[in-house]
Design a protein around this motif. Structure first.
Motif, PDB file in Angstrom:
ATOM      1  N   ILE A 117      38.868 -22.049   2.000  1.00  0.00           N
ATOM      2  CA  ILE A 117      37.462 -22.346   1.733  1.00  0.00           C
ATOM      3  C   ILE A 117      36.582 -21.324   2.437  1.00  0.00           C
ATOM      4  O   ILE A 117      35.624 -20.802   1.869  1.00  0.00           O
ATOM      5  N   LEU A 118      36.928 -21.015   3.690  1.00  0.00           N
ATOM      6  CA  LEU A 118      36.159 -20.044   4.463  1.00  0.00           C
ATOM      7  C   LEU A 118      36.178 -18.677   3.792  1.00  0.00           C
ATOM      8  O   LEU A 118      35.159 -17.988   3.744  1.00  0.00           O
ATOM      9  N   LYS A 119      37.315 -18.293   3.240  1.00  0.00           N
ATOM     10  CA  LYS A 119      37.418 -17.005   2.539  1.00  0.00           C
ATOM     11  C   LYS A 119      36.424 -16.953   1.389  1.00  0.00           C
ATOM     12  O   LYS A 119      35.723 -15.958   1.208  1.00  0.00           O
ATOM     13  N   LYS A 120      36.331 -18.032   0.609  1.00  0.00           N
ATOM     14  CA  LYS A 120      35.381 -18.077  -0.496  1.00  0.00           C
ATOM     15  C   LYS A 120      33.943 -18.026   0.011  1.00  0.00           C
ATOM     16  O   LYS A 120      33.095 -17.360  -0.576  1.00  0.00           O
ATOM     17  N   LEU A 121      33.682 -18.722   1.123  1.00  0.00           N
ATOM     18  CA  LEU A 121      32.340 -18.703   1.697  1.00  0.00           C
ATOM     19  C   LEU A 121      31.963 -17.313   2.191  1.00  0.00           C
ATOM     20  O   LEU A 121      30.827 -16.864   2.007  1.00  0.00           O
ATOM     21  N   ILE A 122      32.907 -16.629   2.814  1.00  0.00           N
ATOM     22  CA  ILE A 122      32.648 -15.273   3.310  1.00  0.00           C
ATOM     23  C   ILE A 122      32.365 -14.340   2.144  1.00  0.00           C
ATOM     24  O   ILE A 122      31.400 -13.571   2.171  1.00  0.00           O
ATOM     25  N   ASN A 123      33.198 -14.413   1.112  1.00  0.00           N
ATOM     26  CA  ASN A 123      32.972 -13.561  -0.063  1.00  0.00           C
ATOM     27  C   ASN A 123      31.624 -13.855  -0.712  1.00  0.00           C
ATOM     28  O   ASN A 123      30.908 -12.935  -1.114  1.00  0.00           O
ATOM     29  N   GLY A 124      31.278 -15.133  -0.797  1.00  0.00           N
ATOM     30  CA  GLY A 124      29.977 -15.505  -1.349  1.00  0.00           C
ATOM     31  C   GLY A 124      28.836 -14.984  -0.493  1.00  0.00           C
ATOM     32  O   GLY A 124      27.829 -14.496  -1.009  1.00  0.00           O
ATOM     33  N   PHE A 125      29.013 -15.070   0.825  1.00  0.00           N
ATOM     34  CA  PHE A 125      27.991 -14.559   1.737  1.00  0.00           C
ATOM     35  C   PHE A 125      27.839 -13.046   1.593  1.00  0.00           C
ATOM     36  O   PHE A 125      26.729 -12.531   1.525  1.00  0.00           O
ATOM     37  N   LEU A 126      28.957 -12.341   1.532  1.00  0.00           N
ATOM     38  CA  LEU A 126      28.905 -10.884   1.408  1.00  0.00           C
ATOM     39  C   LEU A 126      28.193 -10.461   0.125  1.00  0.00           C
ATOM     40  O   LEU A 126      27.500  -9.452   0.099  1.00  0.00           O
ATOM     41  N   ASP A 127      28.354 -11.239  -0.928  1.00  0.00           N
ATOM     42  CA  ASP A 127      27.674 -10.935  -2.193  1.00  0.00           C
ATOM     43  C   ASP A 127      26.158 -11.018  -2.077  1.00  0.00           C
ATOM     44  O   ASP A 127      25.440 -10.410  -2.861  1.00  0.00           O
ATOM     45  N   THR A 128      25.660 -11.788  -1.089  1.00  0.00           N
ATOM     46  CA  THR A 128      24.211 -11.935  -0.933  1.00  0.00           C
ATOM     47  C   THR A 128      23.588 -10.798  -0.127  1.00  0.00           C
ATOM     48  O   THR A 128      22.370 -10.656  -0.122  1.00  0.00           O
ATOM     49  N   LYS A 173      26.126 -17.157  10.272  1.00  0.00           N
ATOM     50  CA  LYS A 173      26.199 -18.442  10.970  1.00  0.00           C
ATOM     51  C   LYS A 173      25.371 -19.489  10.222  1.00  0.00           C
ATOM     52  O   LYS A 173      25.842 -20.610   9.980  1.00  0.00           O
ATOM     53  N   ASN A 174      24.156 -19.126   9.823  1.00  0.00           N
ATOM     54  CA  ASN A 174      23.307 -20.050   9.066  1.00  0.00           C
ATOM     55  C   ASN A 174      23.937 -20.415   7.732  1.00  0.00           C
ATOM     56  O   ASN A 174      23.858 -21.567   7.287  1.00  0.00           O
ATOM     57  N   HIS A 175      24.568 -19.437   7.098  1.00  0.00           N
ATOM     58  CA  HIS A 175      25.251 -19.680   5.819  1.00  0.00           C
ATOM     59  C   HIS A 175      26.384 -20.696   6.007  1.00  0.00           C
ATOM     60  O   HIS A 175      26.520 -21.627   5.211  1.00  0.00           O
ATOM     61  N   LEU A 176      27.173 -20.522   7.066  1.00  0.00           N
ATOM     62  CA  LEU A 176      28.273 -21.455   7.330  1.00  0.00           C
ATOM     63  C   LEU A 176      27.742 -22.855   7.642  1.00  0.00           C
ATOM     64  O   LEU A 176      28.295 -23.849   7.168  1.00  0.00           O
ATOM     65  N   GLU A 177      26.673 -22.921   8.416  1.00  0.00           N
ATOM     66  CA  GLU A 177      26.090 -24.234   8.733  1.00  0.00           C
ATOM     67  C   GLU A 177      25.543 -24.905   7.486  1.00  0.00           C
ATOM     68  O   GLU A 177      25.725 -26.106   7.275  1.00  0.00           O
ATOM     69  N   LYS A 178      24.878 -24.124   6.630  1.00  0.00           N
ATOM     70  CA  LYS A 178      24.316 -24.651   5.390  1.00  0.00           C
ATOM     71  C   LYS A 178      25.419 -25.211   4.481  1.00  0.00           C
ATOM     72  O   LYS A 178      25.229 -26.213   3.800  1.00  0.00           O
ATOM     73  N   GLU A 179      26.558 -24.555   4.496  1.00  0.00           N
ATOM     74  CA  GLU A 179      27.692 -24.986   3.663  1.00  0.00           C
ATOM     75  C   GLU A 179      28.489 -26.113   4.318  1.00  0.00           C
ATOM     76  O   GLU A 179      29.478 -26.578   3.771  1.00  0.00           O
ATOM     77  N   GLY A 180      28.072 -26.517   5.519  1.00  0.00           N
ATOM     78  CA  GLY A 180      28.721 -27.636   6.188  1.00  0.00           C
ATOM     79  C   GLY A 180      30.008 -27.280   6.903  1.00  0.00           C
ATOM     80  O   GLY A 180      30.778 -28.169   7.258  1.00  0.00           O
ATOM     81  N   VAL A 181      30.250 -25.994   7.111  1.00  0.00           N
ATOM     82  CA  VAL A 181      31.472 -25.579   7.785  1.00  0.00           C
ATOM     83  C   VAL A 181      31.374 -25.818   9.285  1.00  0.00           C
ATOM     84  O   VAL A 181      32.328 -26.221   9.926  1.00  0.00           O
ATOM     85  N   LEU A 182      30.201 -25.610   9.858  1.00  0.00           N
ATOM     86  CA  LEU A 182      30.008 -25.793  11.291  1.00  0.00           C
ATOM     87  C   LEU A 182      29.146 -27.018  11.543  1.00  0.00           C
ATOM     88  O   LEU A 182      28.160 -27.247  10.871  1.00  0.00           O
TER      89      LEU A 182
END
Length: 183
Positions: A117-128, A173-182
């Motif tokens: 899941i984190l891998k997908k979140l990182i890739n999504g974040f990098l796209d932004t 960090k904000n992206h991860l928090e927004k996605e509920g990871v942290l």
């Protein structure tokens, strides 16, 4: 040779697959390993181990992005070699980069399912991210380049790289928090 043809050579169990992989991605893999190990001999050994691992994995696996696939294998092998070589001591450069990234995850350890899941979140974040920020982020946290190397590669001042990295880490960090990871 195109990646799809190289992959087909692996499926045919043709030894030329390794030669073609080496011709196309040998320098790329060496770059990855060297920036973790800072030893040509260790980097070369990791690259050779990469070819062996690719031979074992293909088939049955058919990677969709061969460059990323082989780069990830090389990186993981180099990190394992680094841990082996430096059991109790980490180079300051690598440790600083890992600590910076660890701040974003607040030291949280992830299970295997969470890592996917984190891998997908990182890739999504990098796209932004704008292209320059994405390149800087990847050079620092994927290739473990120093701030000085990144500044030289991008053609900006070291202080600018530090500021960009700080801002991107905060965004991450904000992206991860927004996605509920942290939590």
């Amino acid at each position: 040779m195109e990646d799809s043809k190289i992959i087909e050579l692996y499926f045919e169990r043709s030894e030329s697959a390794i030669r073609e992989t080496q011709n196309k991605y040998g320098r790329y893999c060496h770059y990855i390993a060297y920036h973790i190990l800072y030893s040509d001999s260790d980097a070369e050994e990791c690259v050779n181990d990469t070819y062996y691992n690719v031979w074992d994995i293909i088939p049955p696996k058919r990677p969709t992005n061969f460059r990323a696939f082989i780069g990830a294998i090389t990186r993981n092998l180099a990190l394992n070699r680094y841990d082996y070589n430096n059991a109790q001591k980490r180079s300051e450069k690598l440790q600083v980069a890992l600590d910076e990234l660890n701040e974003c995850a607040q030291g949280k350890q992830f299970a295997v399912e969470e890592e996917l899941i984190l891998k997908k979140l990182i890739n999504g974040f990098l796209d932004t991210l704008p292209k320059r920020d994405r390149i800087i982020f990847l050079q620092r946290y994927w290739y473990f380049c120093s701030v000085k190397e990144i500044a030289s590669n991008i053609g900006i001042k070291e202080n600018n790289v530090k500021v960009i990295l700080y801002r991107v880490r905060e965004q991450f960090k904000n992206h991860l928090e927004k996605e509920g990871v942290l939590i």
